[in-house]
Structures are given as structure tokens and as C-alpha cells.
Design a protein around this motif. Structure first.
Motif, PDB file in Angstrom:
ATOM      1  N   THR A 108       0.858  -1.188   0.000  1.00 17.71           N
ATOM      2  CA  THR A 108       0.000   0.000   0.000  1.00 17.71           C
ATOM      3  C   THR A 108       0.890   1.233   0.000  1.00 17.71           C
ATOM      4  O   THR A 108       1.804   1.341   0.821  1.00 17.71           O
ATOM      5  CB  THR A 108      -0.919   0.010   1.226  1.00 17.71           C
ATOM      6  N   VAL A 109       0.651   2.150  -0.924  1.00 20.34           N
ATOM      7  CA  VAL A 109       1.487   3.342  -1.044  1.00 20.34           C
ATOM      8  C   VAL A 109       0.615   4.574  -0.929  1.00 20.34           C
ATOM      9  O   VAL A 109      -0.609   4.516  -1.046  1.00 20.34           O
ATOM     10  CB  VAL A 109       2.245   3.353  -2.392  1.00 20.34           C
ATOM     11  N   HIS A 110       1.275   5.713  -0.682  1.00 19.66           N
ATOM     12  CA  HIS A 110       0.573   6.988  -0.532  1.00 19.66           C
ATOM     13  C   HIS A 110       1.045   7.963  -1.611  1.00 19.66           C
ATOM     14  O   HIS A 110       2.159   7.843  -2.139  1.00 19.66           O
ATOM     15  CB  HIS A 110       0.825   7.570   0.863  1.00 19.66           C
ATOM     16  N   ALA A 111       0.217   8.927  -1.908  1.00 22.55           N
ATOM     17  CA  ALA A 111       0.534   9.910  -2.945  1.00 22.55           C
ATOM     18  C   ALA A 111       1.856  10.604  -2.637  1.00 22.55           C
ATOM     19  O   ALA A 111       2.090  11.050  -1.508  1.00 22.55           O
ATOM     20  CB  ALA A 111      -0.587  10.943  -3.051  1.00 22.55           C
ATOM     21  N   GLN A 113       4.820   9.180  -2.600  1.00 24.54           N
ATOM     22  CA  GLN A 113       5.828   8.248  -2.099  1.00 24.54           C
ATOM     23  C   GLN A 113       6.733   7.788  -3.241  1.00 24.54           C
ATOM     24  O   GLN A 113       6.275   7.475  -4.342  1.00 24.54           O
ATOM     25  CB  GLN A 113       5.152   7.041  -1.447  1.00 24.54           C
ATOM     26  N   ARG A 199       7.237   8.416  -8.505  1.00 25.63           N
ATOM     27  CA  ARG A 199       6.446   8.585  -7.288  1.00 25.63           C
ATOM     28  C   ARG A 199       4.993   8.194  -7.524  1.00 25.63           C
ATOM     29  O   ARG A 199       4.494   8.261  -8.651  1.00 25.63           O
ATOM     30  CB  ARG A 199       6.520  10.041  -6.799  1.00 25.63           C
ATOM     31  N   PHE A 202      -1.220   8.777  -6.450  1.00 22.82           N
ATOM     32  CA  PHE A 202      -2.339   8.780  -5.513  1.00 22.82           C
ATOM     33  C   PHE A 202      -2.185   7.583  -4.580  1.00 22.82           C
ATOM     34  O   PHE A 202      -1.331   6.714  -4.790  1.00 22.82           O
ATOM     35  CB  PHE A 202      -3.688   8.716  -6.250  1.00 22.82           C
ATOM     36  N   ASP A 203      -2.990   7.564  -3.524  1.00 23.41           N
ATOM     37  CA  ASP A 203      -2.969   6.421  -2.605  1.00 23.41           C
ATOM     38  C   ASP A 203      -3.475   5.179  -3.336  1.00 23.41           C
ATOM     39  O   ASP A 203      -4.463   5.242  -4.081  1.00 23.41           O
ATOM     40  CB  ASP A 203      -3.862   6.691  -1.395  1.00 23.41           C
ATOM     41  N   ASN A 228      -6.083   2.122  -7.082  1.00 22.45           N
ATOM     42  CA  ASN A 228      -6.862   2.442  -5.882  1.00 22.45           C
ATOM     43  C   ASN A 228      -8.002   1.436  -5.802  1.00 22.45           C
ATOM     44  O   ASN A 228      -8.940   1.482  -6.603  1.00 22.45           O
ATOM     45  CB  ASN A 228      -7.400   3.867  -5.963  1.00 22.45           C
ATOM     46  N   THR A 230      -9.927   0.860  -3.005  1.00 16.99           N
ATOM     47  CA  THR A 230     -10.893   1.121  -1.930  1.00 16.99           C
ATOM     48  C   THR A 230     -12.313   1.218  -2.464  1.00 16.99           C
ATOM     49  O   THR A 230     -13.274   1.095  -1.713  1.00 16.99           O
ATOM     50  CB  THR A 230     -10.533   2.408  -1.180  1.00 16.99           C
ATOM     51  N   THR A 286     -13.747  -1.059   0.897  1.00 16.53           N
ATOM     52  CA  THR A 286     -12.795  -0.759   1.971  1.00 16.53           C
ATOM     53  C   THR A 286     -12.330  -2.007   2.701  1.00 16.53           C
ATOM     54  O   THR A 286     -11.232  -2.035   3.252  1.00 16.53           O
ATOM     55  CB  THR A 286     -13.438   0.212   2.977  1.00 16.53           C
TER      56      THR A 286
END
Length: 385
Positions: A108-111, A113, A199, A202-203, A228, A230, A286
Motif C-alpha cells: 500500500t502506497v501513498h501519494a 511516495q 512517485r 495517488f494512494d 486504488n 478502496t 474498503t
């Protein structure tokens, strides 16, 4: 030359020909009557044999069911593929050798990163060259400024001609332009350095990553993918009739998981080839129960249930008819109006009554036969969501 006129055939020949035609007609009528009589006789014999067999208890036993009173839910079934709400195939805008991979498949990555980095050795060397060029250009500008300031004083006192001051000012403008160019080069190097880091936009979840370091990649070649998960989108199409009964905001229920989603997009325009219109359903994920890119079915209730009679799905023949065993034991065919639901139940809305004996497996007999019906319990209904 005179053309010879052909004499008509003698009367005797014409009479013989007429007699032959009459005989042939009479013979044809006679054969037709005999054929009809033979067919009727065969049908009568077959009926008598069936009746005799039934009377003797030798008629074939056929399983039948009595239709069950039920309600048919009015729904539209949507079939399509689940797609991530966001997805991106990632690539570098420049070529280079992969020096570091900071993520693994499924992470899981975040915007923002950092995911993958290219070797910056060449970028570092270019940055040093640019810094040196900036220092030289800056020193040149300062030197020419001092000369301009001196010439301004000398020109004002008449000790130096004005053309020397003009020339010095022109040299200063060129030096300042060179300094600006060198500074822009440093910004370009900084941008290039940033281009060496891939990078997350987005998440999301990494669904593809490079195998490791050392590989050389080119600009625009996808080496990673982030999705994504979710929430997912069901992309599908519906017929013109189904389109009329759907509205944005309606609830759709997935067949397998029972997950509920919402219709977020309906394009009220039919494809000229398929005659179908695009529809999109948004489904929350989710908890991660749903699988992206899976083929699924969902149902959308579009009206109040209507009275119907439920029969086994095996009872319906491919031509839309069912076989009924009547009071005399004869098997008869009947055209019915029926439809299945999402779970495989089959509902008849007309041309069938609750007292009819419906053949469970139509392939076991044929229309017109005399059979012994064996009543079996109807299979339990599968509850519709």
C-alpha cells in the motif's frame, strides 16, 4: 416459296390424349385419398396402442411438478468487469538504469511516495558542470558592472568617450543573459533529477513493480502500476428496454458477495452496432472483499414484484414452451411467458395455472405421448436478494 400449313392432329389422337390426362387425374386423386386414409389409420393405431398401454399400466412414467405460487421480482441484471476507481501505469520521462526499488508487489502506497529510482551519476556530473558555469557567469557579470560604473564616472568628467560606456553596457547585458542561461540550466538539471524518481500519483496498491535493480528502462515504458482498490467500478451495458427502467442513484447488488453499490453513470445513447448503452456502478471495497478486474453480475430492482408461478428451471424447453400432462394422460405443449431471476429460479407469469402438471424433464418424453405422471416435490426456491 410457300410455307406449308401443318394439319391439326386427327380427332382420334386428340381424344386419346384427353383420355390419358383424365386417367392420370383420377389415379392421382385415388392415391391421395389412400395416403390420407393410411395416415389417419396409423395415427388411430398409435393412439389405440398408447391407450392400451396406459390401460395395461405400461405407459412410461414421467416426473411432473405442480407450479408453486410465488412473486417475480422485477429487476435488471448487469454483467460486466470490476475496474479500480483509479489506476495508472507509471513510467520515467527519461532513460536510465534502475538503481533502487522501494516497494514490493501488493504494498500500500501513498501519494508522493518514492517507488523506483534511476541512477543519478550522470545527473550529478551535469549538476557540477552547471554550478561551475553559473559561478563563471556571475563573476563575469560583476566584473563588467564594475567597469560600467567606472566608465560612467569617466564619461561624466569627460575623461572617456561615451562610446566606451555604451560598449561596456552592451557587454554587461550579454553577461547577464549568460548568467540567466546558466541558472536555467541548473533548473533543468533539477527537473531531470526529479525525473529520475518515480512517485505514486495517488494512494493505492502496487499491482506491478520492477523485478529488481540494474535494468535499463526507456522513456515512456511502463514499469509499475498502482491501483486504488478502496472502491471499484462495474462497467457494463444494457439494452434499450432496460435503459428505460434504470435511474442514477439506484442500488445494485452483487450476486456473489451481496455488496451493494450505486449507479453513478447512465449514458442514454445506444451504440450504433450493439444497440446497447453504457452504465457504471460504484461499489465500496474498503474491506477488500471484491477483486478488481473480475467478471461479476449485479441486480437492480426496478419495480414491485408481480404474481407468478415458479417451476424448475429444467422444465423450460429451448423454444420457450413447457410440456403439460393433461387429464387424459396426454403430453401437450404450451407456450408460456416466463423469465428467470438472478439465482436461477424460473417464473411463469401467464398461460399456466397452479393445477397444471408440468413435466420436470421435457427430454424424457414428447408431445402427444400417453404417460403416467409421477408427482415429485418442487425444488426449494432460492431467495432473491
Amino acid at each position: 416459296m410457300h410455307t406449308a400449313i401443318k394439319e391439326p392432329p386427327p380427332l382420334a389422337k386428340r381424344l386419346a390424349l384427353l383420355a390419358t390426362v383424365v386417367v392420370l387425374l383420377v389415379l392421382g386423386v385415388f392415391l391421395g385419398i389412400r395416403l390420407t386414409a393410411a395416415t389417419a389409420e396409423q395415427a388411430t393405431l398409435a393412439t389405440q396402442r398408447d391407450a392400451s398401454a396406459a390401460a395395461a399400466g405400461d405407459a412410461a412414467t414421467v416426473e411432473v411438478v405442480m407450479p408453486e405460487v410465488a412473486e417475480l421480482p422485477l429487476m435488471v441484471v448487469l454483467t460486466g468487469q470490476l475496474e479500480p476507481s483509479q489506476s495508472a501505469d507509471l513510467s520515467f520521462p527519461v532513460s536510465g538504469r534502475i538503481s533502487r526499488v522501494d516497494v514490493e508487489l501488493g504494498d500500500t502506497v501513498h501519494a508522493g511516495q518514492t517507488l523506483v529510482t534511476l541512477d543519478r551519476a550522470s545527473v550529478g556530473a551535469a549538476a557540477l558542470q552547471t554550478t561551475a558555469a553559473i559561478d563563471v557567469a556571475h563573476a563575469n557579470v560583476e566584473m563588467i558592472r564594475d567597469r560600467v560604473a567606472l566608465l560612467e564616472q569617466l564619461t561624466a568628467s569627460g575623461a572617456s568617450p561615451a562610446r566606451d560606456l555604451t560598449q561596456a553596457r552592451q557587454q554587461l547585458a550579454v553577461a547577464e543573459a549568460q548568467l540567466a542561461q546558466a541558472t536555467a540550466g541548473r533548473l533543468s538539471i533539477a527537473t531531470t533529477s526529479a525525473d529520475h524518481s518515480l512517485r505514486a500519483p495517488f494512494d493505492g496498491v502496487m499491482t506491478r513493480v520492477p523485478d529488481g535493480v540494474g535494468a535499463v528502462v526507456g522513456p515512456g515504458v511502463g514499469i509499475a502500476r498502482v491501483e486504488n482498490l478502496t472502491s471499484l467500478r462495474l462497467h457494463t451495458t444494457v439494452s434499450e428496454l432496460e435503459l428505460a427502467s434504470l435511474t442514477e442513484g439506484a442500488t445494485a447488488v452483487l450476486e456473489a458477495s451481496g455488496t451493494t453499490g450505486t449507479i453513478v453513470s447512465i449514458v442514454r445513447s445506444l451504440d450504433t452496432t450493439t444497440r446497447r448503452a453504457p452504465v457504471e456502478v460504484l461499489l465500496p471495497n474498503t474491506d477488500g472483499r471484491l477483486v478488481a478486474h473480475a467478471i461479476v453480475r449485479a441486480s437492480v430492482l426496478v419495480g414491485e414484484p408481480v404474481p407468478a408461478l415458479r417451476i424448475p428451471a429444467t422444465s423450460r424447453r429451448p423454444n420457450g414452451t413447457v410440456l403439460i400432462v393433461d387429464e387424459t394422460g396426454h403430453v401437450v405443449s404450451r407456450v408460456v411467458e416466463a423469465r428467470g431471476d438472478l439465482e436461477g429460479n424460473w417464473y411463469v407469469t401467464s398461460r399456466l395455472v397452479a393445477t397444471d402438471r408440468v413435466v420436470v424433464r421435457p427430454a424424457s418424453t414428447h408431445e402427444g405421448s400417453i404417460v403416467t405422471p409421477a408427482l415429485v416435490p418442487a425444488p426449494p426456491a432460492t431467495a432473491s436478494r
